[in-house]
Design a protein around this motif. Sequence first.
Motif, PDB file in Angstrom:
ATOM      1  N   UNK A 159      -6.019 -21.301   0.745  1.00 17.59           N
ATOM      2  CA  UNK A 159      -4.695 -20.963   1.268  1.00 17.59           C
ATOM      3  C   UNK A 159      -4.140 -19.774   0.499  1.00 17.59           C
ATOM      4  N   UNK A 160      -3.292 -18.990   1.147  1.00 18.53           N
ATOM      5  CA  UNK A 160      -2.754 -17.789   0.503  1.00 18.53           C
ATOM      6  C   UNK A 160      -1.246 -17.696   0.692  1.00 18.53           C
ATOM      7  N   UNK A 161      -0.568 -17.410  -0.423  1.00 17.21           N
ATOM      8  CA  UNK A 161       0.878 -17.205  -0.446  1.00 17.21           C
ATOM      9  C   UNK A 161       1.152 -15.749  -0.793  1.00 17.21           C
ATOM     10  N   UNK A 162       2.029 -15.095  -0.014  1.00 21.40           N
ATOM     11  CA  UNK A 162       2.454 -13.727  -0.359  1.00 21.40           C
ATOM     12  C   UNK A 162       3.971 -13.718  -0.540  1.00 21.40           C
ATOM     13  N   UNK A 217      -4.355 -18.809  -3.428  1.00 21.90           N
ATOM     14  CA  UNK A 217      -4.355 -17.385  -3.768  1.00 21.90           C
ATOM     15  C   UNK A 217      -2.918 -16.891  -3.690  1.00 21.90           C
ATOM     16  N   UNK A 218      -2.432 -16.268  -4.748  1.00 21.88           N
ATOM     17  CA  UNK A 218      -1.034 -15.806  -4.748  1.00 21.88           C
ATOM     18  C   UNK A 218      -1.001 -14.284  -4.833  1.00 21.88           C
ATOM     19  N   UNK A 219      -0.240 -13.682  -3.918  1.00 23.54           N
ATOM     20  CA  UNK A 219      -0.139 -12.228  -3.858  1.00 23.54           C
ATOM     21  C   UNK A 219       1.328 -11.855  -4.032  1.00 23.54           C
ATOM     22  N   UNK A 220       1.615 -11.049  -5.038  1.00 30.00           N
ATOM     23  CA  UNK A 220       2.974 -10.538  -5.220  1.00 30.00           C
ATOM     24  C   UNK A 220       2.996  -9.076  -4.796  1.00 30.00           C
ATOM     25  N   UNK A 256      -2.534 -14.123  -8.647  1.00 29.03           N
ATOM     26  CA  UNK A 256      -3.919 -13.644  -8.519  1.00 29.03           C
ATOM     27  C   UNK A 256      -4.006 -12.166  -8.129  1.00 29.03           C
ATOM     28  N   UNK A 257      -3.048 -11.671  -7.330  1.00 24.38           N
ATOM     29  CA  UNK A 257      -3.095 -10.257  -6.939  1.00 24.38           C
ATOM     30  C   UNK A 257      -1.691  -9.646  -6.998  1.00 24.38           C
ATOM     31  N   UNK A 258      -1.546  -8.574  -7.740  1.00 27.76           N
ATOM     32  CA  UNK A 258      -0.295  -7.818  -7.759  1.00 27.76           C
ATOM     33  C   UNK A 258      -0.495  -6.521  -6.989  1.00 27.76           C
ATOM     34  N   UNK A 259       0.383  -6.272  -6.016  1.00 29.95           N
ATOM     35  CA  UNK A 259       0.341  -5.015  -5.254  1.00 29.95           C
ATOM     36  C   UNK A 259       1.704  -4.342  -5.403  1.00 29.95           C
ATOM     37  N   UNK A 260       1.712  -3.071  -5.748  1.00 27.70           N
ATOM     38  CA  UNK A 260       2.993  -2.365  -5.852  1.00 27.70           C
ATOM     39  C   UNK A 260       3.031  -1.246  -4.809  1.00 27.70           C
ATOM     40  N   UNK A 261       4.163  -1.139  -4.106  1.00 27.08           N
ATOM     41  CA  UNK A 261       4.295  -0.071  -3.100  1.00 27.08           C
ATOM     42  C   UNK A 261       4.858   1.202  -3.728  1.00 27.08           C
ATOM     43  N   UNK A 262       5.454   1.078  -4.915  1.00 23.15           N
ATOM     44  CA  UNK A 262       5.868   2.235  -5.718  1.00 23.15           C
ATOM     45  C   UNK A 262       6.909   3.147  -5.075  1.00 23.15           C
ATOM     46  N   UNK A 263       7.741   2.597  -4.196  1.00 22.49           N
ATOM     47  CA  UNK A 263       8.889   3.394  -3.745  1.00 22.49           C
ATOM     48  C   UNK A 263       9.864   3.522  -4.911  1.00 22.49           C
ATOM     49  N   UNK A 264      10.680   4.579  -4.887  1.00 25.23           N
ATOM     50  CA  UNK A 264      11.679   4.741  -5.951  1.00 25.23           C
ATOM     51  C   UNK A 264      12.785   3.701  -5.745  1.00 25.23           C
TER      52      UNK A 264
END
Length: 275
Positions: A6-9, A35-38, A83-91
């Motif tokens: 299972x996956x949580x975002x 699975x955890x995604x931030x 488990x996974x960090x994703x950054x969109x990097x907007x100001x």
Amino acid sequence: MAERSLTLMAVHAHPDDEATSTGGILARYAAEGVTTVLVTCTDGRCGDGPGGVKPGDDGHDPQAVVAMRQAELVASCEALKVTHLETLDYADSGMMGWATNDAPGAFWNTPVAEAADRLAELIRRYRPDVVVTYDENGFYGHPDHIQAHRITMAAVERTGIPAKVYWTTVPQSAFQEFGKVMQEIGVEFPEPDAADEMPALGLPDDEITTWVDTRAQGGQKFASLAAHASQAENIFFLRLGEERFTELMGMETFVRVRDSTGAPTPEDDLFAGLR
Ligand SMILES: [Zn+2]
């Protein structure tokens, strides 16, 4: 064939937002093998700088703030075992009405469709069963929180992938206790006439669909918040210490706004109907 986990975002606006309203669920579900995604949408450049320098003041170097907060975000994710960090990097757009709202690259200044495209790509990659973000007021009206809500709902619409979508909320029954605690630790609130312009915070208890007990993860949640040490002056909850923080913040509450499982509400698990 091995079953897919299972996956949580969770989609958040700034480094440190993951801790307060979703630190408990991120830690709890990771411990259960989910699975955890931030996804953190902005770089937090409008936060305090090294030495507590405020944005807009002399010596506030946005690039230095971004680097410091990125390292703190990574440490927070370690505390929560994300488990996974994703950054969109907007100001970071800063508070509503700041000149930074209109700066090039500011999240608030980015067309919803454009940012939603990038988030939709992440949703297609991770295929989350559950997505969590803010309500349409971004809980308290910060432009980046409102924008995070908008791009998340657009990306969910576009992909149709998550079975369940939630907005973070706070039960109105908890506000009295919050008020008492804030007073005790010396936090002052704006005068009521300024607050009048804002929609009411939180929801009546009977409108909350989902109550997740994360008291067992209180230590991890507090550690995640404490990892954002450079913003400590603005993080009132740190003054409570771990035990009282867990008493006050151990129950994480949500309103379910999309569901294909038919799980009855109120529910005590974001994955009810999916296991
Ligand atoms: Zn924020």
